[in-house]
Design a protein around this motif. Structure first.
Motif, PDB file in Angstrom:
ATOM      1  N   SER A  27       0.836  -1.194   0.000  1.00 14.79           N
ATOM      2  CA  SER A  27       0.000   0.000   0.000  1.00 14.79           C
ATOM      3  C   SER A  27       0.872   1.246   0.000  1.00 14.79           C
ATOM      4  N   ALA A  28       0.288   2.336  -0.473  1.00 15.05           N
ATOM      5  CA  ALA A  28       0.997   3.613  -0.457  1.00 15.05           C
ATOM      6  C   ALA A  28       1.358   3.990   0.980  1.00 15.05           C
ATOM      7  N   VAL A  72      10.099   6.240  -3.685  1.00 17.01           N
ATOM      8  CA  VAL A  72       9.166   7.237  -4.228  1.00 17.01           C
ATOM      9  C   VAL A  72       8.478   6.706  -5.478  1.00 17.01           C
ATOM     10  N   VAL A  73       9.228   6.018  -6.329  1.00 14.35           N
ATOM     11  CA  VAL A  73       8.626   5.424  -7.531  1.00 14.35           C
ATOM     12  C   VAL A  73       7.596   4.372  -7.122  1.00 14.35           C
ATOM     13  N   GLU A  74       7.952   3.537  -6.142  1.00 11.40           N
ATOM     14  CA  GLU A  74       7.017   2.511  -5.674  1.00 11.40           C
ATOM     15  C   GLU A  74       5.779   3.154  -5.045  1.00 11.40           C
ATOM     16  N   TRP A  75       5.980   4.222  -4.261  1.00 10.40           N
ATOM     17  CA  TRP A  75       4.863   4.912  -3.622  1.00 10.40           C
ATOM     18  C   TRP A  75       3.912   5.493  -4.673  1.00 10.40           C
ATOM     19  N   ALA A  76       4.476   6.131  -5.701  1.00 13.04           N
ATOM     20  CA  ALA A  76       3.643   6.721  -6.751  1.00 13.04           C
ATOM     21  C   ALA A  76       2.826   5.649  -7.464  1.00 13.04           C
ATOM     22  N   ALA A  77       3.436   4.508  -7.736  1.00  9.92           N
ATOM     23  CA  ALA A  77       2.710   3.407  -8.385  1.00  9.92           C
ATOM     24  C   ALA A  77       1.593   2.909  -7.480  1.00  9.92           C
ATOM     25  N   ALA A  78       1.860   2.809  -6.185  1.00  7.39           N
ATOM     26  CA  ALA A  78       0.839   2.345  -5.241  1.00  7.39           C
ATOM     27  C   ALA A  78      -0.320   3.327  -5.176  1.00  7.39           C
ATOM     28  N   VAL A  79      -0.012   4.624  -5.192  1.00  6.35           N
ATOM     29  CA  VAL A  79      -1.071   5.642  -5.173  1.00  6.35           C
ATOM     30  C   VAL A  79      -1.927   5.511  -6.428  1.00  6.35           C
ATOM     31  N   ARG A  80      -1.290   5.367  -7.589  1.00  5.44           N
ATOM     32  CA  ARG A  80      -2.051   5.205  -8.841  1.00  5.44           C
ATOM     33  C   ARG A  80      -2.950   3.966  -8.770  1.00  5.44           C
ATOM     34  N   GLU A 100      -4.170   2.529  -6.120  1.00  7.45           N
ATOM     35  CA  GLU A 100      -5.263   2.751  -5.175  1.00  7.45           C
ATOM     36  C   GLU A 100      -6.338   3.662  -5.778  1.00  7.45           C
ATOM     37  N   VAL A 101      -5.935   4.655  -6.563  1.00  9.49           N
ATOM     38  CA  VAL A 101      -6.908   5.538  -7.209  1.00  9.49           C
ATOM     39  C   VAL A 101      -7.716   4.757  -8.250  1.00  9.49           C
ATOM     40  N   ILE A 102      -7.035   3.930  -9.015  1.00  9.77           N
ATOM     41  CA  ILE A 102      -7.732   3.122 -10.033  1.00  9.77           C
ATOM     42  C   ILE A 102      -8.726   2.168  -9.372  1.00  9.77           C
ATOM     43  N   GLU A 103      -8.317   1.537  -8.273  1.00  7.46           N
ATOM     44  CA  GLU A 103      -9.220   0.627  -7.552  1.00  7.46           C
ATOM     45  C   GLU A 103     -10.426   1.373  -7.017  1.00  7.46           C
ATOM     46  N   ALA A 104     -10.242   2.595  -6.581  1.00  9.96           N
ATOM     47  CA  ALA A 104     -11.332   3.367  -5.999  1.00  9.96           C
ATOM     48  C   ALA A 104     -12.337   3.814  -7.078  1.00  9.96           C
ATOM     49  N   ALA A 105     -11.860   3.909  -8.288  1.00 10.36           N
ATOM     50  CA  ALA A 105     -12.726   4.411  -9.364  1.00 10.36           C
ATOM     51  C   ALA A 105     -13.664   3.388  -9.865  1.00 10.36           C
TER      52      ALA A 105
END
Length: 59
Positions: free
Chosen positions: A13-14, A44-52, A54-59
């Motif tokens: 997770s992020a 930071v690269v891993e965090w950004a991917a995790a955020v993306r 999580e956003v896709i899952e939420a959509a």
């Protein structure tokens, strides 16, 4: 942290990655060595991917 410790497609997770980033900064006293900077950049690269993800899952 070596680049091998981050496997492609690893799912953290992020929040978990962010916690590791915070721990790195605390451990380093706010001044990153070259090795710590490389670790930070990977995180930071891993965090950004995790955020993306999580956003896709939420959509």
């Amino acid at each position: 942290m070596s680049p091998n410790s981050l496997t492609p497609g690893s799912v953290r997770s992020a929040a978990a990655v962010n916690e590791q980033i915070r721990a790195l900064w605390i451990r380093s006293g706010g001044m990153l060595s070259a090795q710590e900077r490389a670790e930070y950049e990977l995180l930071v690269v891993e965090w950004a991917a995790a955020v993306r993800d999580e956003v896709i899952e939420a959509a």
